[in-house]
Design an enzyme around this catalytic site. Sequence first.
Site, mmCIF file in Angstrom:
data_model
loop_
_atom_site.group_PDB
_atom_site.id
_atom_site.type_symbol
_atom_site.label_atom_id
_atom_site.label_comp_id
_atom_site.label_asym_id
_atom_site.label_seq_id
_atom_site.Cartn_x
_atom_site.Cartn_y
_atom_site.Cartn_z
ATOM 1 N N HIS A 40 9.494 3.791 -3.824
ATOM 2 C CA HIS A 40 9.421 3.544 -2.538
ATOM 3 C C HIS A 40 10.627 4.623 -1.630
ATOM 4 O O HIS A 40 10.759 4.638 -0.551
ATOM 5 C CB HIS A 40 9.967 2.250 -2.278
ATOM 6 C CG HIS A 40 9.095 1.018 -2.739
ATOM 7 N ND1 HIS A 40 9.522 0.554 -3.820
ATOM 8 C CD2 HIS A 40 7.924 0.551 -2.183
ATOM 9 C CE1 HIS A 40 8.553 -0.543 -4.136
ATOM 10 N NE2 HIS A 40 7.637 -0.369 -3.191
ATOM 11 N N ASP B 116 7.669 -9.092 -3.747
ATOM 12 C CA ASP B 116 6.470 -9.472 -4.803
ATOM 13 C C ASP B 116 6.754 -10.485 -5.629
ATOM 14 O O ASP B 116 5.880 -11.455 -5.751
ATOM 15 C CB ASP B 116 6.258 -8.277 -5.745
ATOM 16 C CG ASP B 116 5.599 -6.900 -4.876
ATOM 17 O OD1 ASP B 116 5.715 -6.931 -3.771
ATOM 18 O OD2 ASP B 116 5.286 -5.943 -5.453
ATOM 19 N N SER C 248 0.699 -1.278 -0.160
ATOM 20 C CA SER C 248 -0.377 -0.110 -0.186
ATOM 21 C C SER C 248 0.914 1.396 0.209
ATOM 22 O O SER C 248 2.230 1.098 0.243
ATOM 23 C CB SER C 248 -1.031 0.123 1.311
ATOM 24 O OG SER C 248 -1.799 -1.107 1.166
ATOM 25 N N GLY C 249 0.214 2.382 -0.322
ATOM 26 C CA GLY C 249 0.948 3.668 -0.443
ATOM 27 C C GLY C 249 0.992 4.034 -1.823
ATOM 28 O O GLY C 249 1.888 5.241 -2.087
ATOM 29 N N HIS C 250 0.771 3.408 -2.727
ATOM 30 C CA HIS C 250 0.991 3.512 -4.265
ATOM 31 C C HIS C 250 -0.378 4.031 -4.742
ATOM 32 O O HIS C 250 -0.457 3.788 -6.052
ATOM 33 C CB HIS C 250 1.620 2.506 -4.939
ATOM 34 C CG HIS C 250 2.893 2.022 -4.317
ATOM 35 N ND1 HIS C 250 4.111 2.835 -4.046
ATOM 36 C CD2 HIS C 250 3.493 0.936 -3.926
ATOM 37 C CE1 HIS C 250 5.109 2.357 -3.713
ATOM 38 N NE2 HIS C 250 4.917 1.124 -3.453
ATOM 39 N N LYS D 194 5.167 -6.517 -10.259
ATOM 40 C CA LYS D 194 6.165 -5.408 -10.245
ATOM 41 C C LYS D 194 7.437 -6.167 -9.773
ATOM 42 O O LYS D 194 7.418 -6.871 -8.643
ATOM 43 C CB LYS D 194 5.880 -4.155 -9.453
ATOM 44 C CG LYS D 194 4.591 -3.347 -9.990
ATOM 45 C CD LYS D 194 4.494 -2.168 -9.018
ATOM 46 C CE LYS D 194 4.493 -2.298 -7.669
ATOM 47 N NZ LYS D 194 3.374 -3.159 -7.245
#
Length: 333
Positions: free
Chosen positions: A219, A110, A55-57, A105
Amino acid sequence: MKKLINAPDDLVDEALEGLALAHAELLRVNAAPRFVTRAEAKGKGKVALLSGGGSGHEPLHAGFVGRGMLDAACPGAVFTSPTPDQIFEATRAVDGGAGVLHIIKNYTGDVMNFEMAAELAREAGIPVEGVVVNDDVAVEDSLYTAGRRGVGTTVLLEKICGGAAEAGRPLDEVAALGRRVNAHGRSMGIALSACTVPHAGKPSFELGPGEMEVGVGIHGEPGRRRAKLEPADRVTEMLMQPVLDDLPFGPGDDVLLFVNGMGGTPLLELYVVYRKACAIAQGRGLKVARSLVGSYITSLDMAGASVTLLKLDDEMIRWWDAPVHTPALRWGA
């Protein structure tokens, strides 16, 4: 740190609850394990698309769940990969009998967790293919990756493959299309300020008042170099030159030009960047056949922008133009 949050540990779950309430006609949120699916499943016999990441994107990836794009998204904690059980359960939830395409990605966690989930899914009888996005030309390896990072081309790939899957194309064709999109997309970004991760409570790196980070990751990973802040046109040249030099774009090629905001950059400024990027592309003889401008892959509150060029073919254009209805992208019937 000034943020509209309650407690950092509750941030992702509370945001997903709000997402589900705001887009109840489009989405459903599964709480444990955490994943987002379409409110109405795609028809049986069609390939399902699943992606995910830290999260955060936002709006990546849950904001692209809906008709014409993703069937499911797996949000991890902030800047943290989703777990294999999240990905496996989401895969099982959206499989309609034709298999599932994982869009990944290129970040080490991931890739590893999606591979583990794919193995579990195949053992359960679900055909799974994976496409790894690694379009960032800024650095070859980073704090989070072995090889190039996956950035701007991710959204374009989700849209193009989403159109093909919605039309009923089989899994091997959709996967091959995704790999072709990745092979023909290149991106590079720049940061004017760092983001603040809620659990850390302070900027992830320091930039002086007259500095910028050239080639930054989503990031906050360092890029190619720290440089003096330049006017927008010069910054855009710094982004476009490596992108154009990395892929054999040629005169007459159709391209999709995507200018992305990192979360803290006004749309007003993104259009200034697009203006110059378009002129540079046209100066190389490229035809800017399609475009996208906005904050679609962000890094919390980071100020900055990235540029993505995708070399288009007729099939990519067809599926890019197909109808889409998600919280973050909507066009067509």
